[in-house]
Design a protein around this motif. Structure first.
Motif, PDB file in Angstrom:
ATOM      1  N   LEU A 195       0.810  -1.216   0.000  1.00 53.35           N
ATOM      2  CA  LEU A 195       0.000   0.000   0.000  1.00 53.35           C
ATOM      3  C   LEU A 195       0.843   1.265   0.000  1.00 53.35           C
ATOM      4  O   LEU A 195       0.358   2.338  -0.375  1.00 53.35           O
ATOM      5  N   TYR A 196       2.094   1.152   0.442  1.00 55.26           N
ATOM      6  CA  TYR A 196       3.002   2.296   0.511  1.00 55.26           C
ATOM      7  C   TYR A 196       4.351   1.872  -0.042  1.00 55.26           C
ATOM      8  O   TYR A 196       4.750   0.712   0.067  1.00 55.26           O
ATOM      9  N   TYR A 197       5.044   2.829  -0.627  1.00 55.60           N
ATOM     10  CA  TYR A 197       6.407   2.547  -1.080  1.00 55.60           C
ATOM     11  C   TYR A 197       7.308   2.364   0.139  1.00 55.60           C
ATOM     12  O   TYR A 197       7.083   2.959   1.186  1.00 55.60           O
ATOM     13  N   LYS A 198       8.331   1.548  -0.011  1.00 54.49           N
ATOM     14  CA  LYS A 198       9.274   1.340   1.098  1.00 54.49           C
ATOM     15  C   LYS A 198      10.152   2.556   1.317  1.00 54.49           C
ATOM     16  O   LYS A 198      10.573   2.838   2.438  1.00 54.49           O
ATOM     17  N   THR A 199      10.454   3.280   0.248  1.00 53.97           N
ATOM     18  CA  THR A 199      11.421   4.373   0.329  1.00 53.97           C
ATOM     19  C   THR A 199      10.785   5.752   0.217  1.00 53.97           C
ATOM     20  O   THR A 199      11.488   6.751   0.178  1.00 53.97           O
ATOM     21  N   ASP A 200       9.451   5.807   0.165  1.00 55.53           N
ATOM     22  CA  ASP A 200       8.773   7.071  -0.087  1.00 55.53           C
ATOM     23  C   ASP A 200       7.580   7.200   0.851  1.00 55.53           C
ATOM     24  O   ASP A 200       7.048   6.203   1.351  1.00 55.53           O
ATOM     25  N   GLU A 258      12.080   0.408  -6.591  1.00 48.40           N
ATOM     26  CA  GLU A 258      10.668   0.049  -6.542  1.00 48.40           C
ATOM     27  C   GLU A 258       9.977   0.390  -7.859  1.00 48.40           C
ATOM     28  O   GLU A 258      10.472   1.179  -8.661  1.00 48.40           O
ATOM     29  N   SER A 259       8.806  -0.207  -8.040  1.00 46.91           N
ATOM     30  CA  SER A 259       8.023   0.034  -9.243  1.00 46.91           C
ATOM     31  C   SER A 259       6.961   1.092  -8.987  1.00 46.91           C
ATOM     32  O   SER A 259       6.421   1.199  -7.885  1.00 46.91           O
ATOM     33  N   ILE A 260       6.668   1.863 -10.015  1.00 47.89           N
ATOM     34  CA  ILE A 260       5.530   2.782 -10.009  1.00 47.89           C
ATOM     35  C   ILE A 260       4.586   2.336 -11.110  1.00 47.89           C
ATOM     36  O   ILE A 260       5.002   2.095 -12.250  1.00 47.89           O
ATOM     37  N   GLU A 261       3.314   2.227 -10.758  1.00 50.36           N
ATOM     38  CA  GLU A 261       2.308   1.838 -11.732  1.00 50.36           C
ATOM     39  C   GLU A 261       1.329   2.979 -11.982  1.00 50.36           C
ATOM     40  O   GLU A 261       1.068   3.790 -11.090  1.00 50.36           O
ATOM     41  N   ILE A 262       0.821   3.020 -13.191  1.00 51.66           N
ATOM     42  CA  ILE A 262      -0.290   3.920 -13.499  1.00 51.66           C
ATOM     43  C   ILE A 262      -1.490   3.062 -13.876  1.00 51.66           C
ATOM     44  O   ILE A 262      -1.340   1.932 -14.338  1.00 51.66           O
ATOM     45  N   SER A 302      12.634   1.528 -11.073  1.00 54.19           N
ATOM     46  CA  SER A 302      13.857   2.038 -10.437  1.00 54.19           C
ATOM     47  C   SER A 302      13.572   3.255  -9.560  1.00 54.19           C
ATOM     48  O   SER A 302      14.385   4.166  -9.459  1.00 54.19           O
ATOM     49  N   PHE A 303      12.408   3.252  -8.928  1.00 51.19           N
ATOM     50  CA  PHE A 303      12.013   4.370  -8.070  1.00 51.19           C
ATOM     51  C   PHE A 303      12.667   4.251  -6.704  1.00 51.19           C
ATOM     52  O   PHE A 303      12.660   3.200  -6.073  1.00 51.19           O
ATOM     53  N   ASN A 304      13.251   5.357  -6.242  1.00 49.35           N
ATOM     54  CA  ASN A 304      13.810   5.458  -4.895  1.00 49.35           C
ATOM     55  C   ASN A 304      13.346   6.789  -4.329  1.00 49.35           C
ATOM     56  O   ASN A 304      13.674   7.840  -4.867  1.00 49.35           O
ATOM     57  N   GLY A 305      12.540   6.735  -3.260  1.00 50.90           N
ATOM     58  CA  GLY A 305      11.764   7.895  -2.860  1.00 50.90           C
ATOM     59  C   GLY A 305      12.402   8.869  -1.894  1.00 50.90           C
ATOM     60  O   GLY A 305      13.572   8.755  -1.517  1.00 50.90           O
ATOM     61  N   VAL A 306      11.580   9.822  -1.445  1.00 47.82           N
ATOM     62  CA  VAL A 306      12.066  10.942  -0.648  1.00 47.82           C
ATOM     63  C   VAL A 306      12.497  10.530   0.756  1.00 47.82           C
ATOM     64  O   VAL A 306      13.355  11.187   1.362  1.00 47.82           O
ATOM     65  N   LEU A 307      11.921   9.465   1.303  1.00 45.45           N
ATOM     66  CA  LEU A 307      12.329   9.042   2.640  1.00 45.45           C
ATOM     67  C   LEU A 307      13.723   8.428   2.624  1.00 45.45           C
ATOM     68  O   LEU A 307      14.480   8.571   3.591  1.00 45.45           O
ATOM     69  N   ALA A 308      14.072   7.762   1.523  1.00 48.42           N
ATOM     70  CA  ALA A 308      15.444   7.273   1.376  1.00 48.42           C
ATOM     71  C   ALA A 308      16.396   8.453   1.279  1.00 48.42           C
ATOM     72  O   ALA A 308      17.464   8.466   1.896  1.00 48.42           O
ATOM     73  N   SER A 309      15.998   9.465   0.513  1.00 47.19           N
ATOM     74  CA  SER A 309      16.838  10.662   0.376  1.00 47.19           C
ATOM     75  C   SER A 309      16.997  11.375   1.710  1.00 47.19           C
ATOM     76  O   SER A 309      18.097  11.794   2.081  1.00 47.19           O
ATOM     77  N   LYS A 310      15.905  11.498   2.438  1.00 48.92           N
ATOM     78  CA  LYS A 310      15.921  12.227   3.698  1.00 48.92           C
ATOM     79  C   LYS A 310      16.736  11.507   4.768  1.00 48.92           C
ATOM     80  O   LYS A 310      17.480  12.126   5.524  1.00 48.92           O
ATOM     81  N   SER A 311      16.610  10.176   4.804  1.00 48.85           N
ATOM     82  CA  SER A 311      17.265   9.403   5.863  1.00 48.85           C
ATOM     83  C   SER A 311      18.664   8.929   5.490  1.00 48.85           C
ATOM     84  O   SER A 311      19.482   8.652   6.370  1.00 48.85           O
ATOM     85  N   GLY A 312      18.935   8.805   4.184  1.00 53.25           N
ATOM     86  CA  GLY A 312      20.202   8.227   3.752  1.00 53.25           C
ATOM     87  C   GLY A 312      20.205   6.716   3.849  1.00 53.25           C
ATOM     88  O   GLY A 312      21.238   6.071   3.659  1.00 53.25           O
ATOM     89  N   VAL A 313      19.039   6.120   4.098  1.00 56.21           N
ATOM     90  CA  VAL A 313      18.895   4.669   4.240  1.00 56.21           C
ATOM     91  C   VAL A 313      18.076   4.133   3.065  1.00 56.21           C
ATOM     92  O   VAL A 313      17.113   4.768   2.625  1.00 56.21           O
ATOM     93  N   GLY A 314      18.460   2.954   2.570  1.00 54.38           N
ATOM     94  CA  GLY A 314      17.702   2.338   1.487  1.00 54.38           C
ATOM     95  C   GLY A 314      17.909   2.986   0.143  1.00 54.38           C
ATOM     96  O   GLY A 314      17.054   2.879  -0.745  1.00 54.38           O
ATOM     97  N   LEU A 315      19.032   3.650  -0.043  1.00 51.59           N
ATOM     98  CA  LEU A 315      19.276   4.359  -1.308  1.00 51.59           C
ATOM     99  C   LEU A 315      19.468   3.401  -2.486  1.00 51.59           C
ATOM    100  O   LEU A 315      19.366   3.816  -3.642  1.00 51.59           O
TER     101      LEU A 315
END
Length: 384
Positions: free
Chosen positions: A194-199, A253-257, A236-249
């Protein structure tokens, strides 16, 4: 005596090396050009602040200068990565305000509302609904990941009860709005992605579950379960929480439409303040950037006017944060026009929008954290 002299020489040498290192770092920082943005942190970096008597007197200059030195420090990403690695070795379960959950799930803390701002937001929305009583107003608050995925929080971590906070909003708005219980819908699917791991955002699948439940309340007839097909647009999505934390960079992940399974889905999207038009709800160029979630609607903007080929004569106003960006494409087959307003970037009022467009329905869609902390909501609805 020899030992003392030798010790003194060593201490002197260490002191000189330290001073030379500081000088070298200062020289490197002076030589290297400032960076405007950080791809790793997905944010704008502090630029050199201008100095004035007022900024010095208020202390703003020193705050901005400290931020500038921190953001523009040579080798910042290396030092930041080293700090995160050492923190993880030391057992840290939070980095820069982000929980490092089980199986690498990153989660934002649940924000507590400011009582005064919360009351102002509720009062402004309620007054809007009562002022335009002939226009149905639907409110949808989307729970944040830490609320639904509480089982993924690190050991001994606890967050505020967001469901209780939502109930408080629902009671405050009363019968003036149509309430969508997004929490119950997502909670019934919490074993799914339901939620991205990194976003911080919900996935498009999660948004579809809530849309399917909310459709009838939005005046959409029939079962919409089979009306859309999903497509993966990136893996190849890597979200803002990875950027903010420096973890999981390194997490990808996949993004679907989701697109209508049948029928004509042609649109004309007018970015009003930017005086730009496109023929798609998606900006594929964003898939080549760090901020891949911006593929939906091209990211956030103040006012967006979406014209569709729907046979419906209804015109929907959506007041939202970024959680709505992947939800809005579900709505286009059912409305002739969708006007999208993000109060964080919009300087006008809802009255301006209601006067300019022949709105027949309104949807207010926010994540819980944004609704409880955004101080722009009351302003656009009340006109203050």
């Amino acid at each position: 005596m020899d030992k003392r002299k030798r010790k003194g020489r060593i201490e002197s040498l260490i002191g000189k090396i330290f001073i030379l290192s500081l000088l070298l770092v200062m020289i490197v920082n002076l030589i290297l050009p400032d960076k405007e943005t950080s791809d790793e942190e997905n944010r704008v970096l502090q630029s050199a602040p201008g100095i004035s008597l007022t900024s010095v007197m208020t202390g703003d200059f020193m705050e901005q200068w400290e931020s500038y030195l921190s953001d523009q420090f040579a080798g910042r990403n290396i030092w930041r990565g080293l700090k995160v690695s050492l923190d993880r070795l030391g057992g840290s379960r939070m980095e820069n305000g982000v929980y490092i959950g089980k199986d690498g799930q990153l989660l934002e803390d649940i924000a507590l509302p400011d009582e005064e701002q919360y009351s102002a937001n509720i009062e402004a929305v309620k007054n809007f609904a009562e002022t335009y009583s002939d226009i149905p107003v639907t409110v949808m608050l989307v729970p944040d990941a830490a609320s639904i995925l509480s089982g993924s929080l690190p050991a001994f971590a606890s967050v505020e009860d967001q469901r209780q906070m939502f109930s408080m909003v629902q009671r405050g708005l009363g019968d003036s709005v149509n309430w969508v219980d997004a929490y119950s819908v997502l909670n019934s699917h919490k074993t799914e992605k339901l939620y991205y791991k990194t976003d911080l955002h919900w996935t498009t699948q999660a948004a579809f579950y809530v849309f399917r439940e909310a459709a009838a309340g939005l005046g959409i007839e029939g079962d919409v379960s089979d009306d859309y097909v999903s497509y993966t647009v990136t893996d190849s999505f890597n979200g803002v929480l990875a950027s903010k934390s420096g973890v999981g960079l390194n997490e990808k992940e996949s993004i679907e439409i989701y697109a209508p399974a049948s029928g004509d889905d042609d649109v004309v999207v007018n970015y009003v303040d930017e005086a730009k038009k496109t023929s798609s709800l998606y900006d594929s160029s964003k898939l080549e950037t760090r901020d891949k979630y911006a593929v939906f609607l091209g990211g956030n903007t103040s006012v967006m006017d979406i014209r569709t080929v729907s046979p419906s004569g209804k015109r929907l106003l959506v007041v939202k944060d970024s959680f709505a960006n992947c939800f809005i494409p579900f709505l286009t087959p059912h409305y002739r026009e969708i006007v999208v307003v993000d109060p964080r970037y919009y300087s006008g009022t809802m009255r301006d929008i209601m006067d300019a467009y022949r709105i027949t329905d309104t949807l207010i869609l926010y994540s819980g954290n944004t609704f409880f902390t955004d101080n722009h909501i009351s302003g656009v609805f009340s006109g203050e």
